[in-house]
Design a protein around this motif. Structure first.
Motif, PDB file in Angstrom:
ATOM      1  N   ALA A 167    -118.728 -19.580  71.424  1.00 53.42           N
ATOM      2  CA  ALA A 167    -120.726 -19.586  71.208  1.00 53.42           C
ATOM      3  C   ALA A 167    -121.316 -20.206  70.256  1.00 53.42           C
ATOM      4  N   ASP A 168    -120.965 -20.423  69.353  1.00 51.48           N
ATOM      5  CA  ASP A 168    -121.585 -21.261  68.623  1.00 51.48           C
ATOM      6  C   ASP A 168    -122.306 -22.320  69.364  1.00 51.48           C
ATOM      7  N   ASP A 169    -123.792 -22.865  68.771  1.00 49.01           N
ATOM      8  CA  ASP A 169    -123.751 -24.442  69.848  1.00 49.01           C
ATOM      9  C   ASP A 169    -122.927 -25.482  69.881  1.00 49.01           C
ATOM     10  N   PRO A 210    -101.422 -27.252  79.831  1.00 47.99           N
ATOM     11  CA  PRO A 210    -100.971 -26.543  80.798  1.00 47.99           C
ATOM     12  C   PRO A 210    -102.499 -25.344  80.556  1.00 47.99           C
ATOM     13  N   ARG A 211    -102.263 -25.089  82.301  1.00 49.58           N
ATOM     14  CA  ARG A 211    -102.709 -23.375  82.284  1.00 49.58           C
ATOM     15  C   ARG A 211    -102.068 -22.593  82.893  1.00 49.58           C
ATOM     16  N   THR A 212    -100.415 -22.534  83.133  1.00 43.69           N
ATOM     17  CA  THR A 212    -100.126 -21.268  83.495  1.00 43.69           C
ATOM     18  C   THR A 212     -98.840 -21.758  82.884  1.00 43.69           C
ATOM     19  N   GLY A 242    -111.794 -21.859  94.101  1.00 43.07           N
ATOM     20  CA  GLY A 242    -111.923 -21.325  92.626  1.00 43.07           C
ATOM     21  C   GLY A 242    -109.794 -21.419  92.585  1.00 43.07           C
ATOM     22  N   ASP A 243    -109.343 -21.427  92.643  1.00 47.50           N
ATOM     23  CA  ASP A 243    -107.460 -21.045  92.807  1.00 47.50           C
ATOM     24  C   ASP A 243    -106.754 -22.337  91.400  1.00 47.50           C
ATOM     25  N   LEU A 244    -105.860 -21.984  91.030  1.00 47.20           N
ATOM     26  CA  LEU A 244    -105.499 -22.784  90.674  1.00 47.20           C
ATOM     27  C   LEU A 244    -104.630 -23.674  91.381  1.00 47.20           C
ATOM     28  N   VAL A 253    -121.288 -33.776  81.311  1.00 42.33           N
ATOM     29  CA  VAL A 253    -121.705 -33.084  81.427  1.00 42.33           C
ATOM     30  C   VAL A 253    -122.865 -32.220  80.723  1.00 42.33           C
ATOM     31  N   TYR A 254    -124.017 -31.630  81.168  1.00 43.32           N
ATOM     32  CA  TYR A 254    -125.323 -32.390  80.900  1.00 43.32           C
ATOM     33  C   TYR A 254    -125.745 -30.127  80.773  1.00 43.32           C
ATOM     34  N   HIS A 255    -126.114 -29.968  80.652  1.00 45.24           N
ATOM     35  CA  HIS A 255    -126.900 -28.139  80.209  1.00 45.24           C
ATOM     36  C   HIS A 255    -128.662 -27.585  80.969  1.00 45.24           C
ATOM     37  N   ALA A 289    -108.301 -34.867  81.578  1.00 48.06           N
ATOM     38  CA  ALA A 289    -108.747 -33.146  81.916  1.00 48.06           C
ATOM     39  C   ALA A 289    -108.185 -32.924  83.891  1.00 48.06           C
ATOM     40  N   THR A 290    -107.703 -32.895  82.750  1.00 52.23           N
ATOM     41  CA  THR A 290    -107.215 -32.421  84.595  1.00 52.23           C
ATOM     42  C   THR A 290    -107.813 -31.868  85.672  1.00 52.23           C
ATOM     43  N   GLY A 291    -108.358 -31.516  85.171  1.00 53.43           N
ATOM     44  CA  GLY A 291    -110.011 -31.321  86.631  1.00 53.43           C
ATOM     45  C   GLY A 291    -110.240 -32.269  86.397  1.00 53.43           C
ATOM     46  N   LYS A 343    -114.813 -26.775  76.518  1.00 58.45           N
ATOM     47  CA  LYS A 343    -113.779 -28.273  76.989  1.00 58.45           C
ATOM     48  C   LYS A 343    -114.274 -29.316  76.868  1.00 58.45           C
ATOM     49  N   GLY A 344    -115.040 -29.437  78.093  1.00 59.66           N
ATOM     50  CA  GLY A 344    -115.747 -30.470  78.156  1.00 59.66           C
ATOM     51  C   GLY A 344    -115.966 -31.455  77.440  1.00 59.66           C
ATOM     52  N   THR A 345    -116.704 -30.912  76.917  1.00 67.91           N
ATOM     53  CA  THR A 345    -118.286 -31.732  75.830  1.00 67.91           C
ATOM     54  C   THR A 345    -117.124 -31.714  74.302  1.00 67.91           C
ATOM     55  N   GLN A 346    -116.667 -31.140  74.294  1.00 68.29           N
ATOM     56  CA  GLN A 346    -115.595 -30.735  72.774  1.00 68.29           C
ATOM     57  C   GLN A 346    -114.679 -31.629  73.267  1.00 68.29           C
ATOM     58  N   PRO A 406    -112.799 -21.264  81.556  1.00 65.62           N
ATOM     59  CA  PRO A 406    -113.937 -21.840  82.297  1.00 65.62           C
ATOM     60  C   PRO A 406    -115.066 -22.222  81.975  1.00 65.62           C
ATOM     61  N   GLY A 407    -115.809 -23.507  81.423  1.00 66.43           N
ATOM     62  CA  GLY A 407    -117.368 -23.468  80.552  1.00 66.43           C
ATOM     63  C   GLY A 407    -117.331 -22.602  79.018  1.00 66.43           C
ATOM     64  N   SER A 408    -116.295 -22.888  78.874  1.00 64.15           N
ATOM     65  CA  SER A 408    -116.490 -22.231  77.475  1.00 64.15           C
ATOM     66  C   SER A 408    -116.568 -23.296  76.587  1.00 64.15           C
ATOM     67  N   HIS A 426    -113.916 -15.672  90.197  1.00 62.87           N
ATOM     68  CA  HIS A 426    -112.959 -16.069  90.627  1.00 62.87           C
ATOM     69  C   HIS A 426    -112.080 -17.095  90.243  1.00 62.87           C
ATOM     70  N   ARG A 427    -112.935 -17.857  89.521  1.00 64.26           N
ATOM     71  CA  ARG A 427    -111.855 -18.869  88.133  1.00 64.26           C
ATOM     72  C   ARG A 427    -112.218 -17.506  86.891  1.00 64.26           C
ATOM     73  N   LEU A 428    -113.099 -17.049  86.509  1.00 65.96           N
ATOM     74  CA  LEU A 428    -112.626 -16.357  85.770  1.00 65.96           C
ATOM     75  C   LEU A 428    -111.799 -15.115  85.379  1.00 65.96           C
ATOM     76  N   GLY A 482    -125.834 -23.107  84.390  1.00 69.99           N
ATOM     77  CA  GLY A 482    -126.712 -24.325  84.789  1.00 69.99           C
ATOM     78  C   GLY A 482    -126.264 -25.324  84.585  1.00 69.99           C
ATOM     79  N   ARG A 483    -124.885 -25.935  84.835  1.00 76.85           N
ATOM     80  CA  ARG A 483    -124.079 -26.876  84.306  1.00 76.85           C
ATOM     81  C   ARG A 483    -124.228 -28.587  85.371  1.00 76.85           C
ATOM     82  N   ARG A 484    -125.426 -29.092  85.153  1.00 81.17           N
ATOM     83  CA  ARG A 484    -124.955 -30.749  85.712  1.00 81.17           C
ATOM     84  C   ARG A 484    -123.852 -31.946  85.094  1.00 81.17           C
TER      85      ARG A 484
HETATM   86  P1  AP5 Z   1    -111.485 -27.828  85.055  1.00 83.48           P
HETATM   87  O1  AP5 Z   1    -112.851 -28.958  85.789  1.00 83.48           O
HETATM   88  O2  AP5 Z   1    -110.800 -28.601  84.574  1.00 83.48           O
HETATM   89  O3  AP5 Z   1    -112.398 -26.089  85.083  1.00 83.48           O
HETATM   90  P2  AP5 Z   1    -112.152 -25.543  84.370  1.00 83.48           P
HETATM   91  O4  AP5 Z   1    -111.654 -24.656  82.928  1.00 83.48           O
HETATM   92  O5  AP5 Z   1    -112.596 -23.971  84.724  1.00 83.48           O
HETATM   93  O6  AP5 Z   1    -113.229 -26.133  82.691  1.00 83.48           O
HETATM   94  P3  AP5 Z   1    -114.488 -26.463  83.521  1.00 83.48           P
HETATM   95  O7  AP5 Z   1    -114.850 -27.593  83.425  1.00 83.48           O
HETATM   96  O8  AP5 Z   1    -115.408 -25.378  84.187  1.00 83.48           O
HETATM   97  O9  AP5 Z   1    -115.559 -26.046  81.944  1.00 83.48           O
HETATM   98  P4  AP5 Z   1    -115.595 -26.530  80.646  1.00 83.48           P
HETATM   99  O10 AP5 Z   1    -114.527 -25.565  79.143  1.00 83.48           O
HETATM  100  O11 AP5 Z   1    -114.902 -27.798  80.855  1.00 83.48           O
HETATM  101  O12 AP5 Z   1    -116.755 -26.796  79.781  1.00 83.48           O
HETATM  102  P5  AP5 Z   1    -118.723 -27.989  79.773  1.00 83.48           P
HETATM  103  O13 AP5 Z   1    -117.796 -28.353  78.673  1.00 83.48           O
HETATM  104  O14 AP5 Z   1    -118.634 -28.491  81.032  1.00 83.48           O
HETATM  105  O15 AP5 Z   1    -111.052 -27.048  86.409  1.00 83.48           O
HETATM  106  C1  AP5 Z   1    -111.716 -27.587  87.522  1.00 83.48           C
HETATM  107  C2  AP5 Z   1    -110.075 -26.670  88.547  1.00 83.48           C
HETATM  108  O16 AP5 Z   1    -109.678 -27.843  88.610  1.00 83.48           O
HETATM  109  C3  AP5 Z   1    -109.591 -25.549  88.308  1.00 83.48           C
HETATM  110  O17 AP5 Z   1    -110.293 -24.821  89.082  1.00 83.48           O
HETATM  111  C4  AP5 Z   1    -108.134 -25.185  89.215  1.00 83.48           C
HETATM  112  O18 AP5 Z   1    -108.401 -25.313  89.988  1.00 83.48           O
HETATM  113  C5  AP5 Z   1    -107.880 -27.728  89.607  1.00 83.48           C
HETATM  114  N1  AP5 Z   1    -107.533 -27.175  88.097  1.00 83.48           N
HETATM  115  C6  AP5 Z   1    -107.349 -28.147  86.560  1.00 83.48           C
HETATM  116  N2  AP5 Z   1    -106.524 -28.285  85.804  1.00 83.48           N
HETATM  117  C7  AP5 Z   1    -105.331 -27.012  86.453  1.00 83.48           C
HETATM  118  C8  AP5 Z   1    -103.988 -27.361  86.186  1.00 83.48           C
HETATM  119  N3  AP5 Z   1    -103.840 -27.419  84.975  1.00 83.48           N
HETATM  120  N4  AP5 Z   1    -103.091 -26.084  86.507  1.00 83.48           N
HETATM  121  C9  AP5 Z   1    -104.247 -25.664  88.483  1.00 83.48           C
HETATM  122  N5  AP5 Z   1    -105.180 -25.905  88.919  1.00 83.48           N
HETATM  123  C10 AP5 Z   1    -106.015 -26.680  87.520  1.00 83.48           C
HETATM  124  O19 AP5 Z   1    -119.163 -26.781  79.984  1.00 83.48           O
HETATM  125  C11 AP5 Z   1    -119.357 -25.842  80.866  1.00 83.48           C
HETATM  126  C12 AP5 Z   1    -121.322 -26.129  80.741  1.00 83.48           C
HETATM  127  O20 AP5 Z   1    -121.766 -25.417  79.423  1.00 83.48           O
HETATM  128  C13 AP5 Z   1    -121.277 -27.217  80.581  1.00 83.48           C
HETATM  129  O21 AP5 Z   1    -123.598 -27.335  80.931  1.00 83.48           O
HETATM  130  C14 AP5 Z   1    -122.208 -27.613  78.916  1.00 83.48           C
HETATM  131  O22 AP5 Z   1    -123.403 -28.529  78.920  1.00 83.48           O
HETATM  132  C15 AP5 Z   1    -122.472 -25.771  78.685  1.00 83.48           C
HETATM  133  N6  AP5 Z   1    -121.998 -25.941  76.818  1.00 83.48           N
HETATM  134  C16 AP5 Z   1    -120.382 -26.311  76.546  1.00 83.48           C
HETATM  135  N7  AP5 Z   1    -120.823 -26.299  74.963  1.00 83.48           N
HETATM  136  C17 AP5 Z   1    -122.070 -25.347  75.059  1.00 83.48           C
HETATM  137  C18 AP5 Z   1    -122.042 -24.414  73.849  1.00 83.48           C
HETATM  138  N8  AP5 Z   1    -121.529 -24.473  72.769  1.00 83.48           N
HETATM  139  N9  AP5 Z   1    -123.343 -23.826  74.129  1.00 83.48           N
HETATM  140  C19 AP5 Z   1    -124.573 -23.768  74.919  1.00 83.48           C
HETATM  141  N10 AP5 Z   1    -123.893 -24.345  76.206  1.00 83.48           N
HETATM  142  C20 AP5 Z   1    -122.631 -24.943  76.059  1.00 83.48           C
END
Ligand code: AP5
Length: 223
Positions: free
Chosen positions: A201-203, A90-92, A59-61, A139-141, A33-35, A16-19, A12-14, A173-175, A129-131
């Motif tokens: 971890a890069d920009d 997939p996530r499992t 924060g469960d799947l 997605v923003y930060h 994007a399943t989320g 994926k959505g931004t890229q 989470p937060g790596s 918990h998500r982690l 800091g995500r919005r």
């Molecule tokens: P989901 O919405 O998919 O959440 P996630 O995988 O936890 O991923 P995130 O959306 O939190 O993060 P991201 O990697 O997309 O990062 P982002 O680009 O936003 O899933 C939510 C929930 O849905 C799950 O917990 C589960 O319950 C359910 N679910 C979804 N899919 C499922 C599945 N297949 N099976 C079961 N359950 C499922 O970036 C994060 C922040 O960092 C932003 O603010 C962004 O601006 C910033 N940022 C991005 N890149 C950088 C960078 N390089 N440097 C600095 N900041 C950055």
């Protein structure tokens, strides 16, 4: 353009959505994007949304059978016949096996899995800091990628909000869920020779550059 069937994998937060958003602009393939799909279902109050909400808030799947059906429907619809980008699925291992089997039935195969990695400390910083925009989920930060006007989406002008599951205790918990249930997919895809790792971890622009280079190579190989 060559058919590219891509997965974005990572904690989470790596990023994926931004890229994923940037990659979709480049490739113009359907982006699933399943989320985002689940959050839209919760907002609309559908049966899937009602079933998913309590899992997401904790924060469960959500159960495999719910999410596998959602992706299978999209792959069967024909709209992704020339390629797709999957984010958060997939996530499992059972989800990965179901995807393999669906693609085999359709006479297709994955092209590559792009693992965007970042450590837990960085993730907590990012998610606090995500919005996200109300309208389309842009997605923003507040610090790393702020909108031009505070609290307003640059793209569609809608209001930005903080996701319920970005609260620190839910992020932890998500982690845990990621390390226990999703991280085994790294080996799963490594064994299939599909895994490509990018340092998240890069920009964000540097991460995009690396992904673009990788995708250009894949296009040439597939084309
Ligand atoms: P989901 O919405 O998919 O959440 P996630 O995988 O936890 O991923 P995130 O959306 O939190 O993060 P991201 O990697 O997309 O990062 P982002 O680009 O936003 O899933 C939510 C929930 O849905 C799950 O917990 C589960 O319950 C359910 N679910 C979804 N899919 C499922 C599945 N297949 N099976 C079961 N359950 C499922 O970036 C994060 C922040 O960092 C932003 O603010 C962004 O601006 C910033 N940022 C991005 N890149 C950088 C960078 N390089 N440097 C600095 N900041 C950055």
């Amino acid at each position: 353009m060559a058919e590219l069937n891509l997965i974005l994998l990572g904690p989470p937060g790596s990023g994926k959505g931004t890229q994923g958003e940037r990659l979709q602009e480049d490739l113009e393939f359907p982006y699933y994007a399943t989320g985002d799909i689940l959050r839209a279902a919760v907002k609309e109050g559908t049966e899937v949304g009602k079933a998913a909400k309590e899992y997401m808030d904790r924060g469960d799947l959500v159960p495999d059978e719910v999410i596998i059906g959602i992706i299978a429907d999209r792959l069967e619809s024909g709209e992704a016949d020339h390629g797709f980008i999957l984010d958060g699925f997939p996530r499992t291992v059972p989800q990965a096996e179901a995807l393999d089997s669906k693609l085999t039935d359709l006479g297709r195969a994955l092209t590559a899995v792009i693992l965007i990695d970042a450590d837990d400390e960085e993730i907590v910083r990012r998610l606090s800091g995500r919005r996200v925009c109300q309208e389309k989920g842009h997605v923003y930060h507040v610090e790393f990628n702020p909108p031009a006007e505070d609290g307003v989406c640059d793209v569609d002008g809608s209001e930005l909000y903080t996701r319920d599951d970005d609260k620190p205790e839910v992020v932890r918990h998500r982690l845990e869920q990621y390390h226990e249930k999703t991280a085994p997919l790294v080996d799963y895809y490594k064994k299939q020779g599909l895994l490509n790792q990018v340092d998240g971890a890069d920009d964000p622009d540097r991460v995009s550059e690396k992904i673009r280079t990788l995708v250009s190579t894949l296009s040439l190989e597939e084309g």
